[in-house]
Design a protein around this motif. Sequence first.
Motif, PDB file in Angstrom:
ATOM      1  N   CYS A   1       0.824  -1.216   0.000  1.00  0.00           N
ATOM      2  CA  CYS A   1       0.000   0.000   0.000  1.00  0.00           C
ATOM      3  C   CYS A   1       0.858   1.267   0.000  1.00  0.00           C
ATOM      4  CB  CYS A   1      -0.930  -0.001   1.209  1.00  0.00           C
ATOM      5  SG  CYS A   1      -2.040   1.414   1.250  1.00  0.00           S
TER       6      CYS A   1
ATOM      7  N   CYS B   1      -1.012   6.728   1.258  1.00  0.00           N
ATOM      8  CA  CYS B   1      -0.642   8.015   1.852  1.00  0.00           C
ATOM      9  C   CYS B   1       0.871   8.215   1.891  1.00  0.00           C
ATOM     10  CB  CYS B   1      -1.306   8.234   3.206  1.00  0.00           C
ATOM     11  SG  CYS B   1      -1.617   6.800   4.195  1.00  0.00           S
TER      12      CYS B   1
ATOM     13  N   LEU C   1       3.669  10.484   4.624  1.00  0.00           N
ATOM     14  CA  LEU C   1       4.379   9.720   5.663  1.00  0.00           C
ATOM     15  C   LEU C   1       5.867  10.081   5.621  1.00  0.00           C
ATOM     16  CD1 LEU C   1       2.682   6.239   5.077  1.00  0.00           C
ATOM     17  CD2 LEU C   1       2.204   7.847   6.937  1.00  0.00           C
TER      18      LEU C   1
ATOM     19  N   PRO D   1       5.791   4.439   3.711  1.00  0.00           N
ATOM     20  CA  PRO D   1       4.885   3.381   4.164  1.00  0.00           C
ATOM     21  C   PRO D   1       5.640   2.169   4.709  1.00  0.00           C
ATOM     22  CG  PRO D   1       4.331   4.099   1.922  1.00  0.00           C
ATOM     23  CD  PRO D   1       5.664   4.689   2.269  1.00  0.00           C
TER      24      PRO D   1
ATOM     25  N   PRO E   1       3.501  -0.747   6.576  1.00  0.00           N
ATOM     26  CA  PRO E   1       2.326  -1.206   7.328  1.00  0.00           C
ATOM     27  C   PRO E   1       2.700  -2.291   8.328  1.00  0.00           C
ATOM     28  CG  PRO E   1       1.936  -1.241   4.938  1.00  0.00           C
ATOM     29  CD  PRO E   1       3.393  -1.015   5.132  1.00  0.00           C
TER      30      PRO E   1
ATOM     31  N   CYS F   1       0.675   2.544   9.291  1.00  0.00           N
ATOM     32  CA  CYS F   1       2.041   3.065   9.118  1.00  0.00           C
ATOM     33  C   CYS F   1       2.326   4.183  10.122  1.00  0.00           C
ATOM     34  CB  CYS F   1       2.227   3.626   7.719  1.00  0.00           C
ATOM     35  SG  CYS F   1       1.984   2.396   6.420  1.00  0.00           S
TER      36      CYS F   1
ATOM     37  N   ARG G   1      -3.229   7.899  10.083  1.00  0.00           N
ATOM     38  CA  ARG G   1      -3.722   8.417   8.798  1.00  0.00           C
ATOM     39  C   ARG G   1      -5.184   8.024   8.612  1.00  0.00           C
ATOM     40  NH1 ARG G   1      -1.394  12.547   6.768  1.00  0.00           N
ATOM     41  NH2 ARG G   1      -2.909  12.174   5.107  1.00  0.00           N
TER      42      ARG G   1
ATOM     43  N   TRP H   1      -8.791  -0.416   4.659  1.00  0.00           N
ATOM     44  CA  TRP H   1      -8.369  -1.790   4.946  1.00  0.00           C
ATOM     45  C   TRP H   1      -9.186  -2.524   6.014  1.00  0.00           C
ATOM     46  CZ3 TRP H   1      -5.763  -3.727   1.259  1.00  0.00           C
ATOM     47  CH2 TRP H   1      -4.805  -2.977   0.567  1.00  0.00           C
TER      48      TRP H   1
END
Length: 192
Positions: free
Chosen positions: A12, A15, A19, A23, A25, A86, A99, A106
């Motif tokens: 992903c 965003c 960040l 990212p 995650p 994240c 975020r 998700w």
Amino acid sequence: MSAELHQEISACQICADHLPHGPRPVVQFSSTARLLIIGQAPGTKVHASGIPWDDDSGDRLREWLGVDKTTFYNPDKIALMPMGFCYPGKAQGGDAPPRKECAPRWHDRVLGTLPKDRLTLLVGTYAQEYYLPHTKKMSMTARVQGWRDYSPEIIPLPHPAWRSAIWMKKNPWFTSEVLPDLRRRVFDTMRS
Ligand code: SF4
């Protein structure tokens, strides 16, 4: 199904532009995890290690739950799904909020892989306001103090950051009433 979803989440970039460290995650789940912990977002330490709750807050949370690290990091038993997967970077006075893109993108898909008869712990204000929107005007303390109102599916908890030690001193009912019930229900959920 959950392996494919794990891969999709890992890739992903939604965003990425927002960040500061990019990212990464951090999430744990499988189709048999009947205890779901919805937290806030990774901090710097968790971002660096890629291991959820790999910090002082995680140690405190495990103590509250009465589970050791081996159990906590068993995805067949426990799903760990923060509001933002994240590390969001810093803001005034601490870490930035999770975020906002993440949960709508998700969460339903992760929840769709989990058993329906699960116990969900809403850890901290962000998770509580998202999953208990009718309580938005309540304080976090009021939600936790009314923990029986969300039984049997949900238990709201404070975020176990260092400040929670001060909060626990001011709210001794948490230690004497909520924690014993929490431990019993966590034990029962994972045993069955
Ligand atoms: S915070 Fe969530 S939506 Fe944003 S990049 Fe990470 S996984 Fe994707």
